[in-house]
Design a protein around this motif. Structure first.
Motif, PDB file in Angstrom:
ATOM      1  N   ARG A 563     -24.479 -22.661   3.389  1.00  0.00           N
ATOM      2  CA  ARG A 563     -23.420 -21.822   3.974  1.00  0.00           C
ATOM      3  C   ARG A 563     -23.387 -21.965   5.502  1.00  0.00           C
ATOM      4  N   ARG A 564     -24.570 -21.953   6.084  1.00  0.00           N
ATOM      5  CA  ARG A 564     -24.624 -22.001   7.550  1.00  0.00           C
ATOM      6  C   ARG A 564     -24.063 -23.326   8.081  1.00  0.00           C
ATOM      7  N   VAL A 565     -24.449 -24.422   7.439  1.00  0.00           N
ATOM      8  CA  VAL A 565     -23.931 -25.727   7.884  1.00  0.00           C
ATOM      9  C   VAL A 565     -22.425 -25.786   7.645  1.00  0.00           C
ATOM     10  N   ALA A 566     -22.015 -25.357   6.453  1.00  0.00           N
ATOM     11  CA  ALA A 566     -20.590 -25.452   6.106  1.00  0.00           C
ATOM     12  C   ALA A 566     -19.755 -24.550   6.994  1.00  0.00           C
ATOM     13  N   ALA A 567     -20.305 -23.393   7.365  1.00  0.00           N
ATOM     14  CA  ALA A 567     -19.538 -22.465   8.210  1.00  0.00           C
ATOM     15  C   ALA A 567     -19.233 -23.108   9.551  1.00  0.00           C
ATOM     16  N   VAL A 568     -20.218 -23.846  10.090  1.00  0.00           N
ATOM     17  CA  VAL A 568     -19.959 -24.560  11.345  1.00  0.00           C
ATOM     18  C   VAL A 568     -18.859 -25.595  11.127  1.00  0.00           C
ATOM     19  N   MET A 569     -18.957 -26.333  10.028  1.00  0.00           N
ATOM     20  CA  MET A 569     -17.962 -27.377   9.748  1.00  0.00           C
ATOM     21  C   MET A 569     -16.567 -26.782   9.554  1.00  0.00           C
TER      22      MET A 569
END
Lengths: 771, 267
Positions: A563-569
C-alpha cells in the motif's frame, strides 16, 4: 461468513497435487545419492533383557560393512524421541542404544553397509548375550506388586514413579464428585478398554543424511517436526544446531507417528562418523513394531445427572499403557480428559485421575485424536446409557449438556499439555447446528424409532458428540515469511509441515486472500530449517489455526508495505488504496499492478525488499466440534458388524478449502472405523507382535466403508485466520462410540472393548443370550 | 534363479522332467509373498501362464491356470460365488484355481466347492503320464498335497450332473482382501441330497458326512431340521486357534453358515 472471501472457502487444487499424482520423485526415500550407506536394525527378540555382552566384530569384518553401532560406541545421554516443544513433557528415558532392551523390537544395534542386503546379512553376525528378565506384558502385570521395574536406570529424568512403572500421573478435581453423585437421580458407571493400533501411513519412516559442501549435516527425512528434530539430534550428537539442516520433502502420511525422532539420530551419527550419505527406511513390519502406536487405555467413566437431564458430575479414571518408553505418555493421558470433559460443561463436579504405565510392549506415541479418541469411547457410551436411564433421546441429552458460545469449562485452565492449561471462553460453537444438520441428513428420528429387528441381521443407529482443539495454547508457535517478486507473485516460506494434509495449499490460500491474488501467484515452500522460519510442526491440530494466523499476519504486513509503495505511485494515501485482482486500486479507479509495485521497490526509488515475517503463539485452542451418527447391521449369529451409513457434521469454523476439509474428516472417520471394527495388535505370550503387516492387521478397504457423509456447518471463529479452526483429528473420535451405541440399539448388548471383531461381538451376544 | 517359460503342455512337462524339484508359478499370488516376505529362494521356477492347455474351461473341466476373474462368470454358481470373494480385483486377475490346489491352504476359497461336488484333480508328468485323484486324495494336510516331483496340476474334473443349487459363503474380519475364518460350499440335488464342504475349519477342506446324511434324508427340511443340520456341521468340523480366530468361534460360524447356505438352497 465465508462468502466475503475470494480464495479462502474455495476448493482449490492442492499445490503439490500434480507432482504427487504424476509420480515425481518427491518423497524422502526418492533421493538417490552416490556412495550411500544403507542401514539395518537388529531388534530385540526379548521383551525385557539386559545385554551382558555384544560382539559386533563378525559383522564389522564383513566386507562392505562400514560401521556397526551398539550401546558400546554411541552417545549415552538420555532423551525422549517425542518431538514436542522444549522442554518436552515426556520423560528422558531412552538412549540411542541401551544396555537394556525393554520390548520385542527395541534397538540393539544398527549396521551401515554398502547395500541393504549386506546390512541385513551382517545383522546375523552380531552375537548378543542376553540376560533375559521377567517381563510385564500387560497393564495389570506392570502394576502388580513386585512387578519387574522397566526403567531402573539411574540417569532417566522426568519419570513419575519408576519403581512402580509409572511414567506419569494426573489428578484433577473440580467440585466434589462423590457428594455430587449422591445428589443425582441417575448414575452410570462403565469401564472400557482400547487396543494397540497402528497409524499405517503409506510411507514408512525414511531418512537420508549427508554432509553438504561445507560439511554441515543434512537430514532429508519424513518428519512432522523438523525443528524439534534438529534440536533433539543436535543434543544427542552434541552438535551446534546451526551445523544441522533438516529438510522435510513430501510426506506419505504421518497421523502422529512421525512426531518422533526414530531414525535421524542414527543416520546422522553414521554420516558424521563415515562422512558418507546414509539411508534408513523402516520395513512395514518395523513400522508396526519399532515405530510408535496408539496408547491402549483402560478407562472408567462415571456420569450422573439430575431430574432435568443436566449432568451433575463426571469422573474419569484413565490407565494408559505407554509401552516400553514414555513418549507422549503424560500429554496423551491429559488429553484423554481435556479433549472430552469440557464438552459437557454443565456438570459442575469433575474429577480426572490418570496413570501412565510402562510395560514391556511396543511404544505408544502421538496418533490422531491423541487420547481424545480413547476417552470418547467410554464417555460417549456412558452418556448413551445415561440417556436411556433418563428416558431421553441421546441427542436430547447432548443438547441439554453441551458447551456453547460465550461459555467456558474449568478443565481448560486445569488441564494443559503436561502442565496447567489456559483459560478460554468459547467464541464459536455450532454444536446445535451440527446436531440438527446431522440428524436430518442421517434420518435419525425415523431410524431411531424403528422397532428393533428380530431376525439374524439387526439394524441400529447410534450417535456421539466430540471436540478436539486447534493447537496448544501458549506453547505452539508458527511463523511465516512472505517475500514479493517483481512479477507480482510471492514466496510463502513456512516451517509448518504438510504431510499430505494439504496445509501448503490452505496456507497459500490464506496469503492469496489477503494479498488479493490467485493461489497460483503464491509459491509455497515449507519445512526446511535452513530457509523457513520456525514452526513447532504438524500436530495437535495446529497448522490451520496457528500457522494460518501467522501467514495472515505476515500477509497483512506485506499488504501494508505494498500500500505504501503504491500510494506513492498513485499519489494518494496508503490507507485509501485497495488490493485486488493483482492490482492496487486508488479510490478514483486508477491502479497499478503488483508487478509494477515490486519492480519499483526493486529498481526504482526508495528500494527495498517487500516482505515480512510474522509469528503466532495462540492464546487459546478453540475446539472444532462434531456430531457423529452411525447406522449398523449386526449379524447376531456370526457377530459381524457392517456400517451401513455414517454422517459427520462438523464445526471447523471457516473451511479454508472445503473439499480438503471434507477429505480430512472422511479419512479420519475411515481411520476410526478401522479402529472400531478390525484393527488391533495381537501378541504372542512372549510379547512379540503376531500381525505386524498389512495382510494380518486389517485396515478398512473401500468395500468395508459405508458412504461417509460430511457436513461442514456454518461457523466463524473470530480468533482464527479468516474464521478458521483446525479439523485434522476430530473425525477419528466418532466411530468407536457411535458404532458401539448403534450395536446396542440393534441388539441390546453393550461392547466395552474395541475393536468390535466378529468373534468379540459374537461372544458378547452369546453372553447376553442372543444369537 | 532360473526361470523357464514353456509355451505348451509338452514343453512344461519337459521342463519339469528336467527339473523335478522346480517351483511352479501360476498367478504368483502365494509364491511372490513367500519370495518377498518369507525369504523363499527357489532355484528353478517353471512359469505356467503361457501354457494354453491349462487355460481351458469346458465340458466339466477347469484348467489349473483359469483365473478367479474368469471364474466369477463360470457356469458353476458355487465356484463363481467363491471366486468373487477371492482377494481383490488385482489378485483375482492373477490368482488361479490351480494355485489354490498347489498351495493347499485349508483357507483356499475355491476348495470347498471342489470338495462339495467331489471334484477330481488331474495331474500329469513325463514319467508317470496322466492320473486323476479324488480331491481328498490330492489335498492331504495343511499346505500339503500329493503332487509328485515332476508333476503338474492340469486342472479339475467336475461331475456333469451337478444341480444349479450351489451356494458359497465365508466369514472374515472385513469384506475384501481377507483370509476366511470359516467358509463353506453347499450343493443340493433335485432329490434332496445335500453335500457340504467347509474351509478354514480343519487341516484340509472337509465334508460333514453325518450332517449330509441327516439332511439328505429329508425331502422338505423344516427350520428345525436346518438348525439341526447346522449343529451337526459345527460338531463335525475340526478347527484350531490362530491369529484370525479361536476354534470355538470357527466351529460356531461354520454351523451358522452351513444352515444359511441350506436355507438359501431351499429358497
Amino acid at each position: 461468513m465465508s462468502d466475503k472471501f475470494e480464495v479462502v472457502g474455495t476448493s482449490e487444487r492442492k499445490v503439490d497435487g500434480l507432482a504427487l499424482i504424476t509420480g515425481r520423485p518427491v518423497f524422502a526415500g526418492d533421493l538417490d545419492l552416490p556412495h550411500t550407506l544403507h542401514l539395518a536394525l537388529l531388534a530385540s527378540p526379548h521383551a525385557h533383557a539386559r545385554i551382558r555382552r555384544i560382539d559386533a566384530g563378525g559383522a564389522a569384518r564383513l566386507p562392505g560393512v562400514a560401521l556397526v553401532l551398539t550401546h558400546e560406541n554411541t552417545p549415552s545421554l538420555r532423551f525422549t524421541t517425542a518431538g514436542q516443544g522444549y522442554p518436552e513433557p515426556s520423560p528422558y528415558d531412552a538412549r540411542m542404544f541401551d544396555s537394556k532392551v525393554r520390548f520385542v523390537g527395541d534397538r540393539v544395534a544398527v549396521v551401515a553397509a554398502e547395500s541393504p542386503r549386506l546390512a541385513r546379512e551382517a545383522l546375523s553376525l552380531i552375537a548378543v548375550d542376553y540376560e533375559v528378565l521377567p517381563a510385564a506384558l500387560s497393564l495389570d502385570a506392570a502394576l502388580a506388586p513386585g512387578a519387574p521395574v522397566i526403567h531402573d536406570e539411574a540417569d532417566a529424568e522426568g519419570i513419575w514413579d519408576a519403581p512402580h512403572n509409572l511414567a506419569a500421573a494426573l489428578d484433577v478435581a473440580v467440585g466434589d464428585t462423590p457428594a455430587a453423585f449422591a445428589e443425582c437421580v441417575a448414575v452410570v458407571e462403565t469401564t472400557c478398554e482400547t487396543q494397540y493400533a497402528q497409524h499405517a501411513p503409506l510411507e514408512t519412516h525414511v531418512c537420508q543424511s549427508y554432509l553438504d559442501d561445507n560439511g554441515r549435516l543434512v537430514l532429508y527425512t519424513s518428519t512432522q517436526v523438523p525443528f524439534h528434530l534438529r534440536r533433539i539430534v543436535a543434543r544427542i550428537l552434541d552438535l551446534p544446531i546451526h551445523r544441522i539442516r533438516v529438510v522435510k520433502p513430501r510426506i506419505g502420511g504421518g497421523f502422529g507417528v512421525k512426531q518422533e525422532v526414530l531414525l535421524e539420530d542414527v543416520c546422522a551419527l553414521v554420516t558424521m562418523r563415515t562422512g558418507r550419505p546414509a539411508r534408513w527406511e523402516y520395513t512395514r513390519s518395523e513400522e508396526f513394531v519399532s515405530a510408535r502406536t496408539r496408547h491402549p487405555f483402560r478407562i472408567r467413566v462415571k456420569v450422573g445427572a439430575r431430574e432435568d437431564g443436566v449432568l451433575h458430575a463426571i469422573e474419569m479414571d484413565a490407565i494408559q499403557n505407554t509401552g516400553a518408553y514414555g513418549t507422549h505418555s503424560l500429554t496423551v493421558l491429559s488429553n484423554a480428559g481435556s479433549k472430552t470433559l469440557p464438552l459437557y460443561n454443565k456438570a459442575p463436579h469433575l474429577r480426572f485421575t490418570g496413570r501412565s504405565v510402562y510395560t514391556n510392549l511396543p511404544v505408544g506415541g502421538a496418533y490422531r485424536g491423541y487420547g481424545g479418541t480413547q476417552a470418547s469411547f467410554p464417555l460417549e457410551t456412558a452418556l448413551d446409557r445415561l440417556a436411556e436411564r433418563l428416558g431421553l433421546d441421546p441427542v436430547e441429552l447432548r443438547r441439554r449438556n453441551h458447551i456453547g458460545s460465550g461459555e467456558t469449562s474449568p478443565i481448560f485452565a486445569e488441564m494443559g499439555e503436561g502442565r496447567e492449561g489456559v483459560p478460554m471462553i468459547i467464541k464459536s460453537c455450532a454444536i446445535p447446528e451440527c446436531l440438527n444438520a446431522g440428524m436430518e441428513a442421517f434420518g435419525w428420528a425415523h431410524k431411531r424409532a424403528r422397532p428393533r429387528d428380530t431376525g439374524p441381521v439387526r439394524r441400529g443407529v447410534g450417535m456421539s458428540l466430540h471436540m478436539q482443539g486447534s493447537g496448544i495454547p501458549l506453547i505452539d508457535m508458527g511463523a511465516a515469511t512472505i517475500k514479493m517478486n517483481d512479477d507480482g507473485s510471492f514466496h510463502l516460506l513456512i516451517g509448518a509441515t504438510d504431510l499430505g494434509t494439504g496445509s501448503d495449499t490452505i496456507l497459500g490460500q490464506i496469503a492469496a486472500e489477503v494479498l488479493g491474488v490467485r493461489l497460483e501467484q503464491i509459491v509455497v515452500y515449507s519445512s526446511d530449517t535452513d530457509f523457513t522460519p520456525f514452526d513447532t510442526g504438524a500436530y495437535a491440530s495446529s497448522t490451520t489455526y496457528v500457522t494460518g494466523k501467522a501467514v495472515e499476519r505476515a500477509a497483512r504486513e506485506v499488504e501494508e508495505q505494498i500500500r505504501r509503495v503504491a500510494a506513492v505511485m498513485l499519489q494518494t494515501e496508503a490507507g485509501a488504496v485497495q488490493l485486488g485482482d493483482g492490482r492496487v486500486i486508488a479510490p478514483d479507479g486508477r491502479s497499478v499492478t503488483l508487478a509494477e509495485v515490486c519492480t519499483r521497490a526493486y529498481y526504482g526509488a526508495d528500494q527495498f525488499q517487500i516482505g515480512a515475517t510474522a509469528s503466532c503463539v495462540p492464546e487459546e485452542s478453540p475446539p472444532p466440534f462434531m456430531a457423529s451418527f452411525a447406522e449398523v447391521a449386526v449379524d447376531v449369529e456370526t457377530g459381524q458388524v457392517r456400517v451401513l451409513d455414517y454422517v459427520a457434521a462438523v464445526d471447523c469454523g471457516t473451511p479454508i478449502n472445503p473439499r480438503m476439509a471434507e477429505g480430512q474428516v472422511e479419512g479420519a472417520v475411515a481411520n476410526g472405523i478401522g479402529y472400531a471394527l478390525t484393527e488391533e495388535y495381537l501378541f504372542t505370550p512372549g510379547g512379540k507382535v503376531r500381525n505386524a503387516d498389512l495382510s494380518r492387521y486389517k485396515i478398512p478397504r473401500t468395500l468395508d466403508l459405508p458412504p461417509i457423509r460430511v457436513i461442514l456447518v456454518d461457523s466463524y471463529e473470530p480468533t482464527g485466520p479468516m474464521g478458521a479452526k483446525s479439523i485434522a483429528e476430530i473425525g477419528i473420535n466418532g466411530p468407536a462410540p457411535s458404532i458401539a451405541n448403534a450395536i446396542y440399539h440393534a441388539t441390546g448388548v453393550r461392547l466395552a472393548r474395541t475393536p468390535f471383531t466378529p468373534e468379540r461381538v459374537w461372544r458378547a451376544l452369546r453372553e447376553a443370550g442372543i444369537g | 534363479m532360473q526361470i523357464l517359460r514353456p509355451r505348451s503342455l509338452d514343453e512344461a512337462l519337459d521342463a519339469l522332467a528336467a527339473h523335478p524339484g522346480a517351483t511352479l508359478l501360476a498367478g504368483g499370488t502365494d509364491l511372490m509373498v513367500q519370495v518377498n516376505y518369507q525369504g523363499r529362494r527357489p532355484e528353478v521356477v517353471v512359469a505356467l501362464r503361457r501354457v494354453p492347455e491349462l487355460l481351458q474351461m469346458e465340458d466339466g473341466f477347469v484348467g489349473a491356470g483359469v483365473t478367479w476373474s474368469r471364474l466369477t462368470s463360470a457356469p458353476w454358481p458355487g465356484l463363481a460365488q467363491a471366486a468373487r470373494t477371492v482377494g481383490s480385483p488385482q489378485i483375482r486377475a492373477m490368482g488361479t484355481l490351480g494355485g489354490n490346489l498347489g498351495t493347499a491352504s485349508p483357507a483356499g476359497d475355491g476348495l470347498p466347492f471342489l470338495a462339495a461336488v467331489g471334484a477330481g484333480v488331474e495331474v500329469a508328468s513325463r514319467a508317470g503320464g496322466r492320473r486323476t485323484l479324488a480331491w481328498d486324495q490330492f489335498l492331504v494336510g495343511p499346505k500339503r498335497n500329493s503332487l509328485q516331483p515332476g508333476e503338474l496340476i492340469l486342472g479339475v474334473r467336475l461331475p456333469t450332473d451337478l444341480p444349479q443349487r450351489q451356494e458359497f459363503a465365508k466369514v472374515g474380519a472385513r469384506n475384501a482382501m481377507v483370509i476366511s475364518i470359516a467358509s463353506a460350499c453347499l450343493v443340493r440335488f433335485a432329490d434332496g441330497a445335500v453335500r457340504i464342504a467347509l474351509g478354514s475349519v480343519g487341516p484340509t477342506p472337509l465334508r460333514a458326512p453325518r450332517a449330509e446324511a441327516m439332511i439328505s434324508a429329508d425331502k422338505h427340511p423344516s427350520p428345525a431340521a436346518a438348525a439341526e443340520f447346522g449343529r451337526l456341521v459345527a460338531e463335525e468340523v475340526r478347527p484350531i486357534d490362530d491369529h484370525r480366530s479361536t476354534a470355538a468361534y470357527r466351529r460356531h460360524a461354520a454351523g451358522v453358515i452351513a444352515r444359511r447356505l441350506l436355507e438359501r438352497a431351499l429358497a
